[in-house]
Design an enzyme around this catalytic site. Structure first.
Site, PDB file in Angstrom:
ATOM      1  N   ASP A 112       7.530  -1.547 -12.674  1.00 12.64           N
ATOM      2  CA  ASP A 112       7.814  -2.702 -11.819  1.00 12.64           C
ATOM      3  C   ASP A 112       6.516  -3.098 -11.099  1.00 12.64           C
ATOM      4  O   ASP A 112       5.846  -2.246 -10.512  1.00 12.64           O
ATOM      5  CB  ASP A 112       8.879  -2.255 -10.794  1.00 12.64           C
ATOM      6  CG  ASP A 112       9.494  -3.406 -10.035  1.00 12.64           C
ATOM      7  OD1 ASP A 112       9.383  -4.549 -10.497  1.00 12.64           O
ATOM      8  OD2 ASP A 112      10.103  -3.136  -8.981  1.00 12.64           O
ATOM      9  N   HIS A 252      13.758 -11.026  -9.366  1.00  8.83           N
ATOM     10  CA  HIS A 252      13.388  -9.917  -8.479  1.00  8.83           C
ATOM     11  C   HIS A 252      14.071 -10.104  -7.133  1.00  8.83           C
ATOM     12  O   HIS A 252      14.672 -11.146  -6.867  1.00  8.83           O
ATOM     13  CB  HIS A 252      11.870  -9.906  -8.269  1.00  8.83           C
ATOM     14  CG  HIS A 252      11.127  -9.316  -9.411  1.00  8.83           C
ATOM     15  ND1 HIS A 252      10.339  -8.205  -9.284  1.00  8.83           N
ATOM     16  CD2 HIS A 252      11.049  -9.672 -10.710  1.00  8.83           C
ATOM     17  CE1 HIS A 252       9.802  -7.918 -10.464  1.00  8.83           C
ATOM     18  NE2 HIS A 252      10.215  -8.790 -11.349  1.00  8.83           N
ATOM     19  N   GLY A 253      13.953  -9.102  -6.279  1.00 11.86           N
ATOM     20  CA  GLY A 253      14.417  -9.243  -4.896  1.00 11.86           C
ATOM     21  C   GLY A 253      15.868  -9.659  -4.796  1.00 11.86           C
ATOM     22  O   GLY A 253      16.233 -10.511  -3.988  1.00 11.86           O
ATOM     23  N   ASN A 295      16.871  -7.354 -10.597  1.00  8.55           N
ATOM     24  CA  ASN A 295      16.289  -6.168  -9.960  1.00  8.55           C
ATOM     25  C   ASN A 295      17.001  -5.844  -8.653  1.00  8.55           C
ATOM     26  O   ASN A 295      17.113  -6.706  -7.780  1.00  8.55           O
ATOM     27  CB  ASN A 295      14.814  -6.416  -9.639  1.00  8.55           C
ATOM     28  CG  ASN A 295      13.958  -6.519 -10.887  1.00  8.55           C
ATOM     29  OD1 ASN A 295      14.456  -6.483 -11.995  1.00  8.55           O
ATOM     30  ND2 ASN A 295      12.660  -6.637 -10.677  1.00  8.55           N
TER      31      ASN A 295
HETATM   32 ZN   LIG Z   1       9.898  -7.334  -7.460  1.00 12.50          ZN
END
Ligand SMILES: [Zn+2]
Length: 353
Positions: A112, A252-253, A295
């Site tokens: 990652d 992401h996040g 993610n």
């Molecule tokens: Zn990330």
């Protein structure tokens, strides 16, 4: 001159001998997994892990729900847990899944936020089946050049590569940005063509960490008094999908920061003020589109911390780590199963369970 070549060849030989192929470890890359997920309207869970209990919880949840899974390691996790241990843990994860009754587990070991060619190469050489090269903070042309270099190396070994365009706000290990910049749909075709990446992480309003938005950015739900974050930019996602039909997109996040876990942490002595995440309905909607990898890291940290704080508060005389890490593992497993079934929809998607 002859001596020089001798040394070069020896070094080359040494590198070849030391390389570990992910295929020998029983891992898979993301190519087929993502193609199926885009077609099927679901997303593959990418869960970060740093220790044994987290890994056990991830594998137990994936096996019980018959889901493919991405085990994700950040640069910080690699420094924390040791690269050699992590590699054997991933190999162990495959065998563990089989022992739990899954004949053909589909497990990816993914880096990652790789921040350099050297880090990506080192992970590929150590048995990772997928890497992310994050050049999103660089000027566009430098991001293209760095990503291309990683793709050229990775594809020699059939390792898949995730690139990133656009910047996410928030803090994740060593990745921090003050402001987010949405991905520009007009750049995605050029980026994907020039770099040859297998998937693309985009920025549409998700954010790293447990404090994704300031209270000023949110509205307040009158019924509960809770903060409601601004919605994701689905128009940007749709514009990207139109430019790249069927191409695997990554979010992401994407932790939702479950308020019951935050409440438990605060009830038992913690201090998480105004932690706010992405509502699960919005992630569910994204998972049905070309978004094929989501993610999740902070939610697992919250589930672990909540269970440990509760155990400490309820049994202050207890000092056997298994008595608080065990409940933490149970709580994380419950969270992972919930995400797989109710948010990502990746349950029952193994080719041969
Ligand atoms: Zn990330």
């Amino acid at each position: 001159m002859e001596r020089f070549f001798y040394f070069c060849n020896r070094n080359h030989l040494k590198n070849t001998i030391n390389m570990v192929s992910y295929k020998e470890l029983g891992l898979v890359n993301t190519r087929k997994m993502f193609a199926k997920a885009v077609d099927g309207g679901y997303a593959i869970p990418a869960f970060n892990f740093n220790n044994m209990e987290q890994m056990q919880a991830i594998i137990m949840a994936a096996v019980e729900t018959k889901s493919p899974v991405i085990l994700q390691v950040s640069k910080g996790a690699r420094n924390y847990a040791n690269q050699t241990l992590l590699r054997y843990m991933a190999q162990g994860a495959v065998e563990y899944a089989k022992e739990l009754g899954c004949a053909h587990p589909e497990i990816v070991l993914h880096l990652d936020h790789g921040d350099s060619f050297e880090l990506c190469k080192s992970c590929i050489d150590m048995g990772f089946s997928s890497v992310m090269i994050d050049g999103s903070a660089l000027p566009y042309d430098e991001n293209v050049a760095l990503t291309r270099k990683v793709v050229d190396y990775a594809h020699q070994y059939d390792v898949t590569v995730e690139g990133e365009l656009g910047v996410l706000a928030g803090v994740e290990d060593e990745v921090a940005a003050e402001e987010s910049h949405y991905t520009k749909p007009e750049e995605v075709i050029d980026f994907v063509t020039k770099t040859g990446v297998d998937s693309l992480a985009i920025s549409i309003g998700t954010s790293h960490g447990a404090y994704k938005f300031t209270p000023e950015q949110c509205t307040v739900d009158p019924a509960t008094g809770r903060l409601v974050p601004p919605p994701l930019a689905f128009d940007v996602l749709e514009a990207i999908e139109q430019k790249l039909p069927g191409f695997p997109i990554v979010l992401h996040g994407s932790s939702s920061v479950p308020q019951d876990e935050v409440d438990t942490i605060n009830k038992y002595g913690g201090s998480l003020k105004a932690a706010v995440g992405i509502p699960e309905e919005q992630l569910r909607k994204a998972a049905k589109s070309a978004v094929c990898k989501i993610n999740i890291d902070s939610d697992s940290r919250l589930a672990m911390t909540a269970a440990i704080r509760k155990a400490f508060a309820e049994k202050p005389a207890e000092f056997d780590p298994r008595k608080y890490l065990g409940p933490a593992r149970d709580n994380m497993k419950k969270l992972y199963e919930h995400k797989i079934i109710n948010v990502l929809g990746s349950n029952d998607k193994l080719e041969n369970a």
